[in-house]
Design a protein around this motif. Sequence first.
Motif, PDB file in Angstrom:
ATOM      1  N   UNK A   1       0.841  -1.206   0.000  1.00  0.00           N
ATOM      2  CA  UNK A   1       0.000   0.000   0.000  1.00  0.00           C
ATOM      3  C   UNK A   1       0.875   1.255   0.000  1.00  0.00           C
ATOM      4  N   UNK A   2       1.978   1.197   0.756  1.00  0.00           N
ATOM      5  CA  UNK A   2       2.893   2.352   0.778  1.00  0.00           C
ATOM      6  C   UNK A   2       3.429   2.635  -0.627  1.00  0.00           C
ATOM      7  N   UNK A   3       3.845   1.574  -1.320  1.00  0.00           N
ATOM      8  CA  UNK A   3       4.374   1.772  -2.670  1.00  0.00           C
ATOM      9  C   UNK A   3       3.301   2.359  -3.594  1.00  0.00           C
ATOM     10  N   UNK A   4       2.080   1.835  -3.504  1.00  0.00           N
ATOM     11  CA  UNK A   4       0.984   2.353  -4.332  1.00  0.00           C
ATOM     12  C   UNK A   4       0.751   3.827  -4.026  1.00  0.00           C
ATOM     13  N   UNK A   5       0.790   4.196  -2.736  1.00  0.00           N
ATOM     14  CA  UNK A   5       0.564   5.606  -2.375  1.00  0.00           C
ATOM     15  C   UNK A   5       1.702   6.487  -2.885  1.00  0.00           C
TER      16      UNK A   5
ATOM     17  N   UNK B   1       5.309  -2.106 -12.035  1.00  0.00           N
ATOM     18  CA  UNK B   1       5.438  -2.328 -10.602  1.00  0.00           C
ATOM     19  C   UNK B   1       4.123  -2.034  -9.875  1.00  0.00           C
ATOM     20  N   UNK B   2       3.374  -1.033 -10.358  1.00  0.00           N
ATOM     21  CA  UNK B   2       2.060  -0.742  -9.778  1.00  0.00           C
ATOM     22  C   UNK B   2       1.135  -1.932  -9.977  1.00  0.00           C
ATOM     23  N   UNK B   3       1.129  -2.471 -11.191  1.00  0.00           N
ATOM     24  CA  UNK B   3       0.298  -3.631 -11.491  1.00  0.00           C
ATOM     25  C   UNK B   3       0.679  -4.823 -10.610  1.00  0.00           C
ATOM     26  N   UNK B   4       1.982  -5.017 -10.402  1.00  0.00           N
ATOM     27  CA  UNK B   4       2.447  -6.126  -9.563  1.00  0.00           C
ATOM     28  C   UNK B   4       2.003  -5.927  -8.112  1.00  0.00           C
ATOM     29  N   UNK B   5       2.078  -4.692  -7.622  1.00  0.00           N
ATOM     30  CA  UNK B   5       1.667  -4.395  -6.246  1.00  0.00           C
ATOM     31  C   UNK B   5       0.170  -4.632  -6.066  1.00  0.00           C
TER      32      UNK B   5
END
Length: 205
Positions: free
Chosen positions: A151-155, A169-173
């Motif tokens: 969630x941190x990475x997505x934010x 990377x967003x898709x992977x997260x």
Amino acid sequence: MDGQENNAAIEVGHCSQCGRPPVWQVASALLCVDSFHKFEVARTLDFRIAAIGMNYAAAEMDRLAPFGGMSPRIQVPEIPRGATILNNIKVDNSVVGAINTGNVESIDFNISYLKKAGGDEVSAALVELTEAIASAKDIDDSQKRSLIDQVEFVSEQAVKGAEGRRPGMISAALSALDSTAKATASLSAIWNSIHPILRHFFGMS
């Protein structure tokens, strides 16, 4: 001096951000303890995004050319710790030990930015998702920390301009979140409502 940072005692002046007594100088700006901590968090977030991206690129090269050993990885630094101040996310004290509060602070900081930029729907989705993960009773602490990290990475990606984002990377997260959330009773319904919002925000719908 690179970055013009100076931790020598500063006897005069006021913090350029809030007017409180300064303890540090960055270039020509005087900063109090809280403002300097925020500066360090922002700088670390930039480095974290770059390091994660380079590690991802190294992993892709290793996958495409699986010989010669593993490419070196960059250690991704933790968010600098200060007093835990959350302006958007509510986390019960009983679960604080089960999660990385530095990651939650980073998410909270990014949510504040998104709100100021008019991203009310995606910021509300990130608040709901983070709180649901933190309070979930049917996943262990390790899974909580892993989900919060995603969630941190997505934010972090949400606050970047479209040209600076990493779609793969967003898709992977989101896929990692999807896999665990759908298999977790306490997260499944919430995720089903949040997932489309996140995909739409990132132009994946």
